[in-house]
Design an enzyme around this catalytic site. Sequence first.
Site, PDB file in Angstrom:
ATOM      1  N   GLU A 166       0.862  -1.251  -0.135  1.00  0.00           N
ATOM      2  CA  GLU A 166       0.124   0.030  -0.062  1.00  0.00           C
ATOM      3  C   GLU A 166       0.839   1.294  -0.149  1.00  0.00           C
ATOM      4  OE1 GLU A 166      -3.013  -0.118   3.018  1.00  0.00           O
ATOM      5  OE2 GLU A 166      -4.126  -1.996   1.976  1.00  0.00           O
ATOM      6  N   GLU A 354      -5.091  -8.894   1.154  1.00  0.00           N
ATOM      7  CA  GLU A 354      -5.667  -8.447   2.363  1.00  0.00           C
ATOM      8  C   GLU A 354      -7.017  -8.390   1.963  1.00  0.00           C
ATOM      9  OE1 GLU A 354      -4.313  -4.955   4.295  1.00  0.00           O
ATOM     10  OE2 GLU A 354      -1.996  -5.485   3.940  1.00  0.00           O
TER      11      GLU A 354
HETATM   12  C1  BGC Z   1      -2.883  -2.166   5.855  1.00  0.00           C
HETATM   13  C2  BGC Z   1      -2.773  -3.238   7.105  1.00  0.00           C
HETATM   14  C3  BGC Z   1      -3.926  -2.614   8.027  1.00  0.00           C
HETATM   15  C4  BGC Z   1      -5.200  -3.168   7.503  1.00  0.00           C
HETATM   16  C5  BGC Z   1      -6.362  -3.007   8.102  1.00  0.00           C
HETATM   17  C6  BGC Z   1      -4.277  -2.311   5.247  1.00  0.00           C
HETATM   18  O1  BGC Z   1      -4.450  -0.895   5.208  1.00  0.00           O
HETATM   19  O2  BGC Z   1      -2.071  -3.087   4.882  1.00  0.00           O
HETATM   20  O3  BGC Z   1      -1.666  -3.040   7.514  1.00  0.00           O
HETATM   21  O4  BGC Z   1      -3.765  -3.445   9.082  1.00  0.00           O
HETATM   22  O5  BGC Z   1      -5.237  -2.518   6.046  1.00  0.00           O
HETATM   23  O6  BGC Z   1      -6.677  -1.517   8.406  1.00  0.00           O
END
Ligand code: BGC
Length: 449
Positions: A166, A354
């Site tokens: 990100e 993610e």
């Molecule tokens: C990030 C993580 C974060 C997750 C939840 C993403 O923006 O890569 O580090 O914990 O979202 O906010």
Amino acid sequence: MSRFPKDFLWGVACASYQCEGGWDADGKGPNIWDEFCHDTAHQHIKNGATGDVACDSYHRFREDVALMKAHNIRAYRFSVSWARVIPDGDGAVNEAGLKYYEDLVDELLANGIEPLVTLYHWDLPSALQDRGGWLNRDIVEAFGRYAGIFAGRMKGKVKKYMTLNEPQCAAAFGYGVGIHAPGWTVSEEKVARVYHHMCLAHSAAYRAVKAEAGEDVQVGVAPCGRLTYPEKDTPANREAAYKATFAMPADDWMFTFNIFLDSVCLKRYADDIPESVRRFAATVDPKDWDLMEAPDFIGVNVYNGKMVDETGAYVARYEGFPQTACRWPVTPEVMHYGPLQIGQRYGKPVYITENGQSCNDRIFLDGQVHDPDRIDFLHRYLLELSKAVGEGLDLRGYMQWSFLDNFEWNRGYDERFGIVYVDYRTGERIPKDSARWYAKVIETNGECL
Ligand code: BGC
């Protein structure tokens, strides 16, 4: 019949600063998150929390890997703390730091879990920040060197890398609005420079990893940004959503996929960049574009999106719209259309690197942690993702965020994203219901969804 490919990589993700702890252990250098959290004069973090101990995965990683194995996890996406490996960012190597990651990788491989390594998840060595951080072009060479050193050591063991996590958050939150480390607020033109250096650094790391670990090693990147999805499933509405996803309006250009991906994949800026970016772009040496390396795959981090109608206008959310504990909207449809849009624009294989939600989890009277909200969230998002696969998306894997509850940046420990609960008083891990549910999803390759 499951739509997920036979060798689909089901995994979980986390990041060094969020789970490791051991902030000054065994020769690690300080990084910008250590400093940001320790800056007691300005409490940047909820409740003054720090990642000093976090989940203590630096010491408990074998226990974590065993838990992953017990839940059928096939891949672990973790990030490397640059300052653990090279304490000042571009000087001497800290053998103990490299050894830690080598032990983690060996432990994963011994348990049949594939390591997916992110080289940068926001924890820049402080010594480099002191020299301007991502605003100083020297960082490009330093990042390439670090990537090569790490990949050389893991040669033959780690087959998939992501250079940056990100860049959008690191640039927009770290340098634009200053709510993340280093907490700077610079002009938009300078934020554009940060992005440019990140693109060059990604490219330098891409080349270094291939040179040190072999051409067959896959090097991707894991960006994020605004994703939109259509109100109606018509070709016109899909087209409007595509355009809205990649639009660069002056008041909302920083948090877009294309501010980063257009540079590295298409080797140019989008046509509609705002004036501030245009001013910076005019200063870019044209030879820089020859240095850009398209990633081998794109890791897409997906949490939520915005709905647009056939004209491309946002559709307002109704009162009482579903939301997570941290009040993010629950919009599973984004998982259908968003990855397809990314695949369409850049023509690269996609991983979901993610996806998950925070819940107000707690230990129930029966000693277990029940999290039906999270199960419902993941279930809905995975069903939508399977539609994208059905439409031909070249999807290789899915990494749930996150395995353990962990340090959620400026929100501290208030937000629990894990499928495994962490009691921060003792470090005890308690798999939640969602961990068992996810184990079943993996076992059936998504058939049970
Ligand atoms: C990030 C993580 C974060 C997750 C939840 C993403 O923006 O890569 O580090 O914990 O979202 O906010």
